[in-house]
Design a protein around this motif. Structure first.
Motif, PDB file in Angstrom:
ATOM      1  N   THR A  90      -5.695  11.484  -0.459  1.00  0.00           N
ATOM      2  CA  THR A  90      -6.716  12.452  -0.057  1.00  0.00           C
ATOM      3  C   THR A  90      -6.127  13.852  -0.145  1.00  0.00           C
ATOM      4  O   THR A  90      -4.911  14.032  -0.106  1.00  0.00           O
ATOM      5  CB  THR A  90      -7.166  12.221   1.399  1.00  0.00           C
ATOM      6  OG1 THR A  90      -6.060  12.510   2.278  1.00  0.00           O
ATOM      7  CG2 THR A  90      -7.625  10.793   1.617  1.00  0.00           C
ATOM      8  N   TYR A 104      -0.594  13.319  -2.465  1.00  0.00           N
ATOM      9  CA  TYR A 104      -1.632  12.813  -3.373  1.00  0.00           C
ATOM     10  C   TYR A 104      -1.384  13.323  -4.791  1.00  0.00           C
ATOM     11  O   TYR A 104      -1.452  12.568  -5.762  1.00  0.00           O
ATOM     12  CB  TYR A 104      -2.993  13.251  -2.840  1.00  0.00           C
ATOM     13  CG  TYR A 104      -4.212  12.836  -3.633  1.00  0.00           C
ATOM     14  CD1 TYR A 104      -4.258  11.648  -4.353  1.00  0.00           C
ATOM     15  CD2 TYR A 104      -5.352  13.641  -3.615  1.00  0.00           C
ATOM     16  CE1 TYR A 104      -5.407  11.281  -5.051  1.00  0.00           C
ATOM     17  CE2 TYR A 104      -6.501  13.269  -4.299  1.00  0.00           C
ATOM     18  CZ  TYR A 104      -6.526  12.095  -5.022  1.00  0.00           C
ATOM     19  OH  TYR A 104      -7.663  11.727  -5.709  1.00  0.00           O
ATOM     20  N   LEU A 160     -12.573   7.512  -2.733  1.00  0.00           N
ATOM     21  CA  LEU A 160     -12.047   6.881  -1.522  1.00  0.00           C
ATOM     22  C   LEU A 160     -12.977   7.044  -0.327  1.00  0.00           C
ATOM     23  O   LEU A 160     -13.060   6.174   0.523  1.00  0.00           O
ATOM     24  CB  LEU A 160     -10.677   7.484  -1.184  1.00  0.00           C
ATOM     25  CG  LEU A 160      -9.995   6.984   0.080  1.00  0.00           C
ATOM     26  CD1 LEU A 160      -9.652   5.501  -0.048  1.00  0.00           C
ATOM     27  CD2 LEU A 160      -8.741   7.807   0.374  1.00  0.00           C
ATOM     28  N   LEU A 200      -1.931   7.090  -9.837  1.00  0.00           N
ATOM     29  CA  LEU A 200      -3.338   7.471  -9.884  1.00  0.00           C
ATOM     30  C   LEU A 200      -3.538   8.370 -11.100  1.00  0.00           C
ATOM     31  O   LEU A 200      -2.577   8.918 -11.652  1.00  0.00           O
ATOM     32  CB  LEU A 200      -3.759   8.206  -8.598  1.00  0.00           C
ATOM     33  CG  LEU A 200      -3.737   7.386  -7.307  1.00  0.00           C
ATOM     34  CD1 LEU A 200      -3.916   8.293  -6.090  1.00  0.00           C
ATOM     35  CD2 LEU A 200      -4.820   6.309  -7.324  1.00  0.00           C
ATOM     36  N   HIS A 251       0.093   5.568   0.296  1.00  0.00           N
ATOM     37  CA  HIS A 251      -0.927   6.598   0.540  1.00  0.00           C
ATOM     38  C   HIS A 251      -0.283   7.979   0.485  1.00  0.00           C
ATOM     39  O   HIS A 251       0.827   8.183   0.985  1.00  0.00           O
ATOM     40  CB  HIS A 251      -1.590   6.406   1.907  1.00  0.00           C
ATOM     41  CG  HIS A 251      -2.689   7.388   2.189  1.00  0.00           C
ATOM     42  ND1 HIS A 251      -3.914   7.323   1.576  1.00  0.00           N
ATOM     43  CD2 HIS A 251      -2.730   8.482   3.006  1.00  0.00           C
ATOM     44  CE1 HIS A 251      -4.678   8.325   2.006  1.00  0.00           C
ATOM     45  NE2 HIS A 251      -3.984   9.035   2.865  1.00  0.00           N
ATOM     46  N   ILE A 309      -7.467   2.582   3.870  1.00  0.00           N
ATOM     47  CA  ILE A 309      -6.168   3.187   3.641  1.00  0.00           C
ATOM     48  C   ILE A 309      -5.220   2.572   4.675  1.00  0.00           C
ATOM     49  O   ILE A 309      -5.682   1.942   5.633  1.00  0.00           O
ATOM     50  CB  ILE A 309      -6.189   4.725   3.761  1.00  0.00           C
ATOM     51  CG1 ILE A 309      -6.484   5.156   5.209  1.00  0.00           C
ATOM     52  CG2 ILE A 309      -7.182   5.343   2.794  1.00  0.00           C
ATOM     53  CD1 ILE A 309      -6.265   6.648   5.447  1.00  0.00           C
ATOM     54  N   SER A 349      -3.680   5.026  -2.662  1.00  0.00           N
ATOM     55  CA  SER A 349      -4.788   5.894  -2.259  1.00  0.00           C
ATOM     56  C   SER A 349      -4.265   7.286  -1.954  1.00  0.00           C
ATOM     57  O   SER A 349      -3.066   7.480  -1.728  1.00  0.00           O
ATOM     58  CB  SER A 349      -5.507   5.319  -1.029  1.00  0.00           C
ATOM     59  OG  SER A 349      -4.606   5.152   0.055  1.00  0.00           O
ATOM     60  N   THR A 365      -9.131   9.407  -3.937  1.00  0.00           N
ATOM     61  CA  THR A 365      -9.358   8.253  -4.801  1.00  0.00           C
ATOM     62  C   THR A 365      -8.427   7.112  -4.427  1.00  0.00           C
ATOM     63  O   THR A 365      -7.484   7.290  -3.649  1.00  0.00           O
ATOM     64  CB  THR A 365      -9.125   8.611  -6.285  1.00  0.00           C
ATOM     65  OG1 THR A 365      -7.789   9.091  -6.460  1.00  0.00           O
ATOM     66  CG2 THR A 365     -10.105   9.666  -6.764  1.00  0.00           C
ATOM     67  N   TRP A 366      -8.710   5.935  -5.000  1.00  0.00           N
ATOM     68  CA  TRP A 366      -7.827   4.795  -4.789  1.00  0.00           C
ATOM     69  C   TRP A 366      -7.828   3.921  -6.030  1.00  0.00           C
ATOM     70  O   TRP A 366      -8.720   3.990  -6.863  1.00  0.00           O
ATOM     71  CB  TRP A 366      -8.221   3.992  -3.554  1.00  0.00           C
ATOM     72  CG  TRP A 366      -9.504   3.206  -3.692  1.00  0.00           C
ATOM     73  CD1 TRP A 366     -10.785   3.664  -3.542  1.00  0.00           C
ATOM     74  CD2 TRP A 366      -9.613   1.813  -4.028  1.00  0.00           C
ATOM     75  NE1 TRP A 366     -11.686   2.666  -3.745  1.00  0.00           N
ATOM     76  CE2 TRP A 366     -11.000   1.512  -4.042  1.00  0.00           C
ATOM     77  CE3 TRP A 366      -8.702   0.804  -4.304  1.00  0.00           C
ATOM     78  CZ2 TRP A 366     -11.481   0.232  -4.335  1.00  0.00           C
ATOM     79  CZ3 TRP A 366      -9.169  -0.470  -4.585  1.00  0.00           C
ATOM     80  CH2 TRP A 366     -10.548  -0.745  -4.591  1.00  0.00           C
ATOM     81  N   ARG A 367      -6.800   3.090  -6.114  1.00  0.00           N
ATOM     82  CA  ARG A 367      -6.653   2.207  -7.266  1.00  0.00           C
ATOM     83  C   ARG A 367      -5.943   0.934  -6.813  1.00  0.00           C
ATOM     84  O   ARG A 367      -4.936   0.995  -6.095  1.00  0.00           O
ATOM     85  CB  ARG A 367      -5.846   2.901  -8.374  1.00  0.00           C
ATOM     86  CG  ARG A 367      -5.587   2.042  -9.590  1.00  0.00           C
ATOM     87  CD  ARG A 367      -4.666   2.748 -10.577  1.00  0.00           C
ATOM     88  NE  ARG A 367      -5.303   3.874 -11.247  1.00  0.00           N
ATOM     89  CZ  ARG A 367      -4.709   4.590 -12.209  1.00  0.00           C
ATOM     90  NH1 ARG A 367      -3.457   4.306 -12.571  1.00  0.00           N
ATOM     91  NH2 ARG A 367      -5.351   5.590 -12.783  1.00  0.00           N
ATOM     92  N   PRO A 379       0.806  -1.216   0.000  1.00  0.00           N
ATOM     93  CA  PRO A 379       0.000   0.000   0.000  1.00  0.00           C
ATOM     94  C   PRO A 379       0.845   1.274   0.000  1.00  0.00           C
ATOM     95  O   PRO A 379       1.887   1.352   0.656  1.00  0.00           O
ATOM     96  CB  PRO A 379      -0.836  -0.106   1.276  1.00  0.00           C
ATOM     97  CG  PRO A 379      -0.092  -1.054   2.148  1.00  0.00           C
ATOM     98  CD  PRO A 379       0.648  -1.981   1.250  1.00  0.00           C
ATOM     99  N   ARG A 439      -2.040  -1.402  -3.349  1.00  0.00           N
ATOM    100  CA  ARG A 439      -3.173  -0.465  -3.362  1.00  0.00           C
ATOM    101  C   ARG A 439      -2.628   0.951  -3.179  1.00  0.00           C
ATOM    102  O   ARG A 439      -1.823   1.208  -2.277  1.00  0.00           O
ATOM    103  CB  ARG A 439      -4.138  -0.805  -2.225  1.00  0.00           C
ATOM    104  CG  ARG A 439      -5.335   0.119  -2.099  1.00  0.00           C
ATOM    105  CD  ARG A 439      -6.131  -0.209  -0.843  1.00  0.00           C
ATOM    106  NE  ARG A 439      -6.753  -1.502  -0.912  1.00  0.00           N
ATOM    107  CZ  ARG A 439      -8.010  -1.706  -1.353  1.00  0.00           C
ATOM    108  NH1 ARG A 439      -8.747  -0.688  -1.750  1.00  0.00           N
ATOM    109  NH2 ARG A 439      -8.512  -2.916  -1.368  1.00  0.00           N
TER     110      ARG A 439
END
Length: 442
Positions: free
Chosen positions: A432, A331, A403, A352, A325, A376, A430, A419-421, A323, A428
């Motif tokens: 914000t 972001y 998200l 993203l 983030h 997340i 993500s 958003t996330w993918r 993951p 993963r």
């Protein structure tokens, strides 16, 4: 034991409270007084200055986004200090319209909660005895907030000082200091506030000058004697769930906006933080199990980030299986592209589809409450998070899966959902636009 404290505040931003705060921290430190600094509200730049001036880590205390137990626990960081100084945000009573966890975000909430009297910094330019009317209004605004006295700033002359002192004496308010006009101590600013502490090569000299200036013009003994509160040690801080056991954390002048209490909470929970610098073309540590990219100023370094092939390729490889983030600037850096203020598009990590632009600025500011639709790092789907958003980017495109459901402090929907993918290898990604402060209840 927790020492007594004071809240350094003002009627509004731009009155000089940060200069006074840093001068007080450095001046007391030069005297051998251990001062624990705090910052009222969601500012993530000032605590780094506090730490540089005091030699102790500064922490945010926020009545809208933090529950009382977390505030009390953070208060416990003052254990072993001689004095607490907290710097407020904006004006003393300024907050949002609808209260959050235990207040509306105003510095006055924290002062009342902790029992800290307020030292009010007043810009005296353009007035004389009338300045006392402002001070009197602040002294009477809330019964649970006590005014310790005032520090007058930008005083033009001895005659000017005498007139203001006469006004203060007539309403029974103590003058704890008088700062003459001086422009060479003003810290440089950019659109989010002060230029970061890590970017100012002459910071030690500025702090030494501020300490000398404040020690000369403020009655440090009287100010310290006015401190109240304190007592027995506070409760154990509320637990902070780290995003992973080994956290690769982007940390440099492009990505520096992470709240100190979160880093301390991650480490207290046993997590290991592994910093890396995208600006130095460093990839996240391949032994980490999660990557966290905080906010900052990617728009000022977009060309270097776009050219940092080791960083971008390493981040993409990391995200395939683990993951990642990003918050706000982080972001944006995870997105497909970023357009700088001159209209030039720079390729970002491409994890993203987000496209952002600073060519036409749009102001985004305020508290955020988010209910996660997907997990997340450190928080499952359905979790409620509280944070704060502050940036000038225009969102050109935000095409990936939303998200979270996000509202502002008034409960109104915010269209920037984050958003996330999902990645082919099981990772993963993500992001914000808000900076996380705390989890909480609905």
């Amino acid at each position: 034991m927790i020492p007594p404290g004071l809240m350094i505040s003002a009627p509004a931003s731009g009155t000089g409270k940060t200069t006074l705060m840093l001068g007080l921290l450095a001046a007391f430190r030069a005297r051998g007084v251990e001062v624990q600094p705090f910052k009222g509200g969601p500012d993530y730049i000032d605590p780094a200055f506090h730490t540089a001036a005091s030699g102790r880590a500064s922490f945010n205390l926020d009545s809208w986004s933090m529950e009382r137990a977390r505030i009390d626990g953070l208060h416990g960081n003052a254990e072993g200090a001689d004095l607490i100084l907290a710097e407020g945000s904006m004006g003393l009573f300024d907050g949002v319209a609808i209260p959050g966890e235990c207040g509306n975000g105003a510095s006055a909430d924290i002062a009342a909660m902790m029992g800290w009297p307020v030292v009010l910094v007043l810009d005296a330019s353009g007035a004389a005895q009338s300045v006392a009317a402002t001070a009197l209004g602040f002294a009477r605004m809330r019964d649970d907030v006590t005014l310790a006295g005032v520090v007058l700033n930008r005083v033009a002359s001895p005659r000017h000082e005498a007139l203001i002192r006469a006004g203060m004496a007539s309403v029974g308010i103590d003058v704890l200091g008088v700062l003459p006009r001086r422009t060479d101590l003003e810290l440089p600013e950019r659109h989010l506030g002060l230029v970061q502490a890590g970017e100012q090569e002459n910071l030690p000299e500025l702090l030494a000058q501020a300490a000398e200036f404040v020690a000369e013009h403020v009655d440090l003994d009287a100010l310290r004697a006015a401190a109240r509160g304190g007592g027995q040690g506070a409760e154990v801080p509320s637990a902070v769930t780290p995003p992973g056991q080994r956290i690769a954390l982007a940390q440099d002048n492009a990505f520096a906006f992470v709240y100190p209490h979160l880093l301390a909470g991650w480490r207290a929970a046993g997590a290991e933080v592994l910093p890396f610098s995208p600006l130095a073309d460093e990839a996240p540590d391949p032994h980490a199990d999660v990557c966290w990219i905080p906010g900052g100023y990617p728009e000022l370094h977009a060309g270097r980030l776009s050219a940092a092939t080791t960083y971008r390729e390493g981040l993409r490889a990391f995200a395939e299986t683990r993951p990642v983030h990003g918050e706000c600037g982080g972001y944006m850096a995870l997105g497909a592209g970023l357009v700088d203020k001159d209209g030039t598009r720079h390729e970002m990590a491409g994890l993203l589809g987000l496209e952002t632009s600073f060519a036409k600025r749009k102001f985004h500011l305020g508290y955020r409450r988010a209910t996660l639709a997907a997990p997340i790092p450190g928080a499952p789907a359905g979790a409620l998070l509280r944070g704060h958003e502050f940036h000038y980017a225009t969102i050109v495109e935000e095409p990936d899966t939303p998200l979270a459901v996000i509202t502002d402090s008034n409960g109104l929907a915010v269209p920037e959902t984050g958003t996330w993918r999902a990645m082919p290898g099981g990772g993963r990604v993500s992001g914000t636009f808000f900076h996380l402060i705390a989890g909480g209840t609905a």
